[in-house]
Design an enzyme around this catalytic site. Structure first.
Site, PDB file in Angstrom:
ATOM      1  N   ASP A  43     -27.178 -33.985  28.144  1.00 55.16           N
ATOM      2  CA  ASP A  43     -27.652 -32.271  28.145  1.00 55.16           C
ATOM      3  C   ASP A  43     -27.430 -31.864  29.471  1.00 55.16           C
ATOM      4  OD1 ASP A  43     -29.991 -32.484  25.396  1.00 55.16           O
ATOM      5  OD2 ASP A  43     -27.911 -32.846  25.583  1.00 55.16           O
ATOM      6  N   TYR A  46     -24.013 -31.404  30.704  1.00 52.23           N
ATOM      7  CA  TYR A  46     -23.669 -30.117  29.849  1.00 52.23           C
ATOM      8  C   TYR A  46     -23.926 -28.882  30.501  1.00 52.23           C
ATOM      9  CZ  TYR A  46     -22.116 -27.234  25.996  1.00 52.23           C
ATOM     10  OH  TYR A  46     -21.472 -26.068  25.128  1.00 52.23           O
ATOM     11  N   SER A  92     -10.732  -6.577   4.023  1.00 49.49           N
ATOM     12  CA  SER A  92     -10.493  -5.971   5.196  1.00 49.49           C
ATOM     13  C   SER A  92      -9.834  -4.476   4.630  1.00 49.49           C
ATOM     14  CB  SER A  92      -9.619  -6.703   6.034  1.00 49.49           C
ATOM     15  OG  SER A  92      -8.609  -7.308   5.230  1.00 49.49           O
ATOM     16  N   LEU A  93      -9.383  -3.780   5.816  1.00 46.81           N
ATOM     17  CA  LEU A  93      -8.837  -2.480   5.703  1.00 46.81           C
ATOM     18  C   LEU A  93      -7.380  -2.512   6.053  1.00 46.81           C
ATOM     19  CD1 LEU A  93     -11.628  -0.104   6.965  1.00 46.81           C
ATOM     20  CD2 LEU A  93     -10.790  -0.407   4.524  1.00 46.81           C
ATOM     21  N   GLU A 126     -15.161   8.603   8.489  1.00 48.82           N
ATOM     22  CA  GLU A 126     -16.251   8.382   9.291  1.00 48.82           C
ATOM     23  C   GLU A 126     -15.937   7.201  10.164  1.00 48.82           C
ATOM     24  OE1 GLU A 126     -18.410   5.114   6.799  1.00 48.82           O
ATOM     25  OE2 GLU A 126     -16.733   5.751   5.496  1.00 48.82           O
ATOM     26  N   LYS A 128     -15.093   3.880  12.500  1.00 50.31           N
ATOM     27  CA  LYS A 128     -14.981   2.700  12.171  1.00 50.31           C
ATOM     28  C   LYS A 128     -16.069   1.776  13.521  1.00 50.31           C
ATOM     29  CE  LYS A 128     -11.629  -1.006  11.228  1.00 50.31           C
ATOM     30  NZ  LYS A 128     -12.395  -1.959  12.062  1.00 50.31           N
ATOM     31  N   ASP A 130     -17.148  -0.946  15.751  1.00 49.21           N
ATOM     32  CA  ASP A 130     -16.832  -2.221  16.320  1.00 49.21           C
ATOM     33  C   ASP A 130     -17.824  -3.231  16.404  1.00 49.21           C
ATOM     34  OD1 ASP A 130     -14.876  -3.933  17.022  1.00 49.21           O
ATOM     35  OD2 ASP A 130     -14.782  -3.067  18.899  1.00 49.21           O
ATOM     36  N   ARG A 149     -19.245 -12.045   6.730  1.00 46.87           N
ATOM     37  CA  ARG A 149     -18.197 -11.855   6.024  1.00 46.87           C
ATOM     38  C   ARG A 149     -17.607 -13.261   5.795  1.00 46.87           C
ATOM     39  NH1 ARG A 149     -12.773  -8.474   6.055  1.00 46.87           N
ATOM     40  NH2 ARG A 149     -11.399 -10.211   6.782  1.00 46.87           N
ATOM     41  N   GLU A 186     -22.203  -2.648   8.906  1.00 41.68           N
ATOM     42  CA  GLU A 186     -21.841  -3.107  10.203  1.00 41.68           C
ATOM     43  C   GLU A 186     -22.949  -3.146  11.088  1.00 41.68           C
ATOM     44  OE1 GLU A 186     -18.771  -3.541   9.732  1.00 41.68           O
ATOM     45  OE2 GLU A 186     -17.882  -4.153  12.031  1.00 41.68           O
ATOM     46  N   TYR A 238     -22.566   1.273   5.023  1.00 46.07           N
ATOM     47  CA  TYR A 238     -21.479   2.298   4.254  1.00 46.07           C
ATOM     48  C   TYR A 238     -20.820   1.936   3.276  1.00 46.07           C
ATOM     49  CZ  TYR A 238     -19.079  -1.408   7.025  1.00 46.07           C
ATOM     50  OH  TYR A 238     -18.282  -2.730   7.698  1.00 46.07           O
ATOM     51  N   LYS A 326      -6.478   3.668  13.328  1.00 39.61           N
ATOM     52  CA  LYS A 326      -7.135   3.064  14.583  1.00 39.61           C
ATOM     53  C   LYS A 326      -6.689   3.793  15.919  1.00 39.61           C
ATOM     54  CE  LYS A 326      -8.493  -1.011  14.543  1.00 39.61           C
ATOM     55  NZ  LYS A 326      -7.699  -2.118  14.273  1.00 39.61           N
ATOM     56  N   CYS A 417      15.857 -27.173  21.531  1.00 40.20           N
ATOM     57  CA  CYS A 417      14.252 -26.962  21.101  1.00 40.20           C
ATOM     58  C   CYS A 417      13.398 -27.685  22.490  1.00 40.20           C
ATOM     59  CB  CYS A 417      14.183 -27.908  19.935  1.00 40.20           C
ATOM     60  SG  CYS A 417      12.196 -27.936  19.607  1.00 40.20           S
ATOM     61  N   CYS A 420      11.922 -31.265  20.890  1.00 42.21           N
ATOM     62  CA  CYS A 420      13.040 -32.415  20.419  1.00 42.21           C
ATOM     63  C   CYS A 420      14.343 -32.454  21.074  1.00 42.21           C
ATOM     64  CB  CYS A 420      12.847 -32.421  18.898  1.00 42.21           C
ATOM     65  SG  CYS A 420      13.833 -31.291  18.219  1.00 42.21           S
ATOM     66  N   CYS A 440      14.685 -24.347  15.954  1.00 39.13           N
ATOM     67  CA  CYS A 440      14.892 -25.613  16.216  1.00 39.13           C
ATOM     68  C   CYS A 440      15.568 -26.510  14.919  1.00 39.13           C
ATOM     69  CB  CYS A 440      13.676 -26.368  16.516  1.00 39.13           C
ATOM     70  SG  CYS A 440      13.723 -28.300  16.628  1.00 39.13           S
ATOM     71  N   CYS A 446      11.444 -33.108  14.598  1.00 43.60           N
ATOM     72  CA  CYS A 446      10.804 -32.368  15.712  1.00 43.60           C
ATOM     73  C   CYS A 446       9.404 -32.539  15.815  1.00 43.60           C
ATOM     74  CB  CYS A 446      11.180 -30.887  15.510  1.00 43.60           C
ATOM     75  SG  CYS A 446      10.334 -29.879  16.929  1.00 43.60           S
TER      76      CYS A 446
HETATM   77  S1  IVH Z   1     -15.368   0.106   4.819  1.00 42.79           S
HETATM   78  C1  IVH Z   1     -13.461  -2.123   1.256  1.00 42.79           C
HETATM   79  N1  IVH Z   1     -16.266   1.497   6.705  1.00 42.79           N
HETATM   80  O1  IVH Z   1     -13.911  -2.875   9.532  1.00 42.79           O
HETATM   81  C2  IVH Z   1     -13.705  -1.572   2.543  1.00 42.79           C
HETATM   82  N2  IVH Z   1     -15.473  -0.858   7.126  1.00 42.79           N
HETATM   83  O2  IVH Z   1     -11.149  -3.854   9.076  1.00 42.79           O
HETATM   84  C3  IVH Z   1     -14.831  -2.306   3.260  1.00 42.79           C
HETATM   85  N3  IVH Z   1     -16.029  -1.400   9.608  1.00 42.79           N
HETATM   86  O3  IVH Z   1     -14.452  -5.558   7.586  1.00 42.79           O
HETATM   87  C4  IVH Z   1     -14.879  -1.807   4.743  1.00 42.79           C
HETATM   88  N4  IVH Z   1     -16.806   0.477  10.084  1.00 42.79           N
HETATM   89  O4  IVH Z   1     -16.096  -4.684   8.884  1.00 42.79           O
HETATM   90  C5  IVH Z   1     -15.840   0.330   6.216  1.00 42.79           C
HETATM   91  N5  IVH Z   1     -17.362   2.818   8.395  1.00 42.79           N
HETATM   92  C6  IVH Z   1     -16.715   1.500   7.940  1.00 42.79           C
HETATM   93  C7  IVH Z   1     -16.457   0.501   8.876  1.00 42.79           C
HETATM   94  C8  IVH Z   1     -15.799  -0.486   8.603  1.00 42.79           C
HETATM   95  C9  IVH Z   1     -16.278  -0.932  10.703  1.00 42.79           C
HETATM   96  C10 IVH Z   1     -15.504  -2.687   9.617  1.00 42.79           C
HETATM   97  C11 IVH Z   1     -15.706  -3.647   8.296  1.00 42.79           C
HETATM   98  C12 IVH Z   1     -14.687  -4.417   7.957  1.00 42.79           C
HETATM   99  C13 IVH Z   1     -13.686  -3.912   8.782  1.00 42.79           C
HETATM  100  C14 IVH Z   1     -12.100  -3.845   8.229  1.00 42.79           C
END
Ligand code: IVH
Length: 701
Positions: A43, A46, A92-93, A126, A128, A130, A149, A186, A238, A326, A417, A420, A440, A446
């Site tokens: 420890d 480390y 995800s979106l 709305e 997004k 982070d 998630r 979030e 949300y 985005k 390559c 290989c 390759c 390879c």
């Molecule tokens: S809606 C089915 N709303 O973005 C849709 N997501 O890139 C569920 N996130 O995994 C997501 N702000 O973690 C939604 N106002 C918002 C958000 C949001 C951040 C994140 C969320 C999601 C990711 C997708």
């Protein structure tokens, strides 16, 4: 072990070298400790390494590496949390970058739902946030579970940690909430709180965080809940997952209710009616971005009507009814030191730029992808140039342009390559187009390809074998005990046959970790269909496509029989049509499967592998649906919904949607104007029905 020179006396050059060494040594020690249960350091040793790393980073903050140990907070705790399966997957979106992408999004929805132009398409808009998403399960109004998630299906149970956030109610307020509900949102850290935390951590000589998102993730995922409690985490609600009963007709109404039940919801959420209003909102938020108290990386739009959301459904991992718009990626300028060539599992050669380390959006970047040789030619880039790079979210940084050309000679892609020495060639595809990638031609000989294929086979999206990662695969490959997937299941025998000491006696393993690894391998002897297929690493047959085949065929035997018949009969044969008849499957995947099957060594590998594992059948989707497992074809004009919506609905109910009629077809849904398909169905004695009869059958008349 730690460097002799005090951090205060290091030159910048020495610091770069030492940070690299520390990153490597700490990662090795982490792997030995966490993955192999066999600590390689005491420890104190480390801690000394980590402290040294922190000291050098404090003195040269701009040298902090992308893989710096100080950024890997809590990640190592992964094994410590229980798994938690989500009631409904956390998705995800899809991303939009340009205004046109947003217009396309709206147009796509209108087309799917067949909305007349005069019908309004109201959406919510709305910021997004982070941060990291979290799913909170409430039973009878009480918080019973909080889960990250994870891979979308299963996350980590962080209930105890989530309970320390004051934005997360332990009990729902107000009334009208469903008996059971997964509330989603979030977890994030405000910018001010993040800065203050870093000052505190720095003063205490502890690791500082690269950005608020890392700080939020690292603070939530702590096995010691007291640490989470001491961190200023916040939560915006949300969305929601599984619910025992519907509770609103609209997205905006639902979020308003979440607010009444005690959640913090984003005050900047609005309801918009047109693409113009959406874009005006986007520009407004973009202008206010820097002044907001928390980091955002875009704006999210969601269709407001929940019945429309329901009808729109999902495509692979993202809803059709929402999109993330985005903001521009963050950019920086630096010198390109050299170009390395990496060999992927399909043999593709990828040029990677080695860069003078530079911070982009708070993270140190020292590599960026150059994609392929055409991209290099397009950019006109060569070692010695000053280049602009960009980094957006979690994607690999990329080189955007040459800012100032250096004096060095032009760079050319090797035609052999690097791993290989086989010829590396660009092939012509069926359509006569030159492949952008050079590959390759070494195939099985390879070593780079073989190792990358094995890594893919055991990776999280494929067989997901705990404790068997890139490093172990490289080691086993190097020792000659694992060459092909089946060898993983013969590891013990292969080690013995090679005359090597048992794994228990290998450096960095030990009895406990060897036992754990063998158990983890045995636990995967009945892999899921989709994971198994994805793991084979066949071109054009990735995670999504594998899932589509699994849902379409349910059993591996049935699927492989179709592949064999397709290989025998060629394109157009019944076997081939069975493959392309699966919704979402195109010619590329079918052709790639046929090519794979045609190679004797692939057949041998598969046979050997299937003597070790038994692929589990896929459970039919929505088994209570009267059309589950049935093959359905739609033809003619549909009146109640668009063809796309009808197909998506049928797939969601577990039906297999095919494009053409064959003896395998169970139901033909024929609208007005149906022609040859109807005639063929009748000649084959396939059951045919009208759209109204179909809706009655699925209980939606
Ligand atoms: S809606 C089915 N709303 O973005 C849709 N997501 O890139 C569920 N996130 O995994 C997501 N702000 O973690 C939604 N106002 C918002 C958000 C949001 C951040 C994140 C969320 C999601 C990711 C997708």
């Amino acid at each position: 072990m730690t460097g002799g020179t005090p951090a205060s006396a290091l030159t910048e050059q020495d610091a770069v070298a030492e940070l690299a060494r520390l990153a490597r040594e700490i990662a090795d020690a982490d792997a030995a400790y966490y993955q192999n249960d066999a600590p390689s350091l005491t420890d104190a040793e480390y801690d000394a390494l980590r402290l040294r790393n922190a000291e050098i980073e404090a003195r040269f903050p701009h040298l902090k590496r992308e893989d710096s140990p100080s950024l890997k907070v809590g990640a190592e705790a992964g094994d410590g949390f229980a798994k938690a399966r989500h009631g409904i997957p956390m998705l995800s979106l899809e991303n939009a970058f340009a205004d046109d992408d947003v217009a396309d999004f709206a147009a796509r929805i209108r087309r799917f739902l067949a909305l007349p132009t005069e019908t309004e398409l109201a959406c919510t808009a709305e910021p997004k946030i982070d941060g990291l998403s979290l799913s909170l399960t409430y039973e009878k109004g009480r918080l019973v579970r909080a889960a990250t998630r994870g891979d979308g299906q299963t996350g980590e149970d962080v209930t105890a940690n989530a309970k320390t956030l004051s934005d997360i109610p332990a009990k729902l307020a107000g009334k009208g909430w469903p008996d059971s509900i997964e509330v989603r949102g979030e977890v994030y850290m405000a910018k001010d709180d993040f800065a203050a935390l870093n000052v505190r951590e720095g003063a205490a000589e502890r690791k500082v965080f690269a950005n608020p998102r890392n700080a939020a993730a690292g603070s939530l995922r702590q096995l010691d809940v007291e640490i989470t409690k001491s961190r200023p985490l916040r939560f915006f609600a949300y969305a929601w997952g599984a619910v025992s009963a519907p509770f609103s007709d609209t997205q905006s109404g639902a979020v308003e209710l979440l607010g009444k039940w005690g959640f913090v919801t984003n005050p900047l959420m609005v309801r918009v009616l047109t693409v113009e209003e959406i874009l005006a909102y986007y520009r407004d938020i973009e202008a206010r971005r820097a002044g907001l108290p928390y980091d955002i990386d875009g704006v999210v739009y969601k269709v407001d009507r929940l019945d429309w959301q329901q009808r729109l459904g999902f495509v692979s991992r993202a809803p059709r009814w929402a999109i993330a718009h985005k903001f521009q990626a963050e950019k920086a300028t630096t010198t390109l030191l050299g170009i390395d060539v990496q060999v992927g599992r399909t043999g593709s050669l990828t040029p990677v730029a080695r860069l003078e380390p530079v911070t982009v959006g708070g993270v140190m970047v020292s590599n960026a992808t150059l994609h392929n040789e055409d991209e290099i030619a397009r950019l006109g880039v060569k070692p010695g140039d000053v280049v602009e790079i960009q980094r957006a979210g979690d994607v690999i940084p990329q080189v955007l342009r040459v800012v100032k050309a250096g004096k060095g000679p032009a760079w050319t892609m090797p035609d052999v390559c690097p791993a290989c020495g086989s010829a590396a060639v660009r092939e012509m595809d069926e359509a006569g187009e030159m492949d952008v990638r050079r590959r390759c031609s070494g195939g099985l000989i390879c070593p780079a390809q073989a190792v990358e294929r094995l890594k893919h086979f055991v990776s999280r999206k494929a067989l997901d074998i705990d404790g068997l990662g890139a490093r172990q695969i490289e080691l086993f490959f190097e020792k000659g005990v694992v060459h092909a997937p089946q060898d993983i299941f013969r590891l013990r025998k292969n080690i013995e046959a090679a005359g090597l000491p048992p794994l228990e006696e290998w450096d960095g393993f030990g009895a406990a970790s060897a036992k754990k690894l063998y158990a983890a391998i045995d636990a995967r002897r009945t892999p899921e269909f989709a994971r198994f297929l994805n793991g084979l690493g066949i071109r054009h047959v990735g995670q999504t496509t594998s899932g589509q085949f699994a849902r379409g065929f349910l059993s591996w035997q049935a699927f492989w029989y179709a592949v064999q018949r397709a290989a025998e009969g060629g394109p157009g044969s019944e076997g081939y049509q069975d493959l392309t008849g699966i919704d979402g499957i195109g010619d590329a995947a079918a052709r790639a499967l046929v090519q794979f099957e045609a190679e004797p060594h692939n057949r041998e590998m598969l046979e050997a592998l299937l003597s070790e594992v038994e692929v589990a059948d896929e459970a039919p989707a929505a088994t209570d649906s009267p059309v589950a497992g049935k093959t359905v074809v739609f033809t003619g004009t549909l009146e109640r919904m668009t063809r796309d919506e009808a197909k998506a609905r049928a797939s969601a109910l577990g039906a297999k949607v095919a494009g053409s009629v064959s003896a395998k077809t169970d139901i033909l849904v024929a609208g007005p104007g149906a022609g040859s398909k109807l005639a063929k169905a009748e000649s084959l004695g396939v059951r045919t029905m009208t759209e109204a009869e179909w809706l009655a059958l699925i209980g939606e008349a």
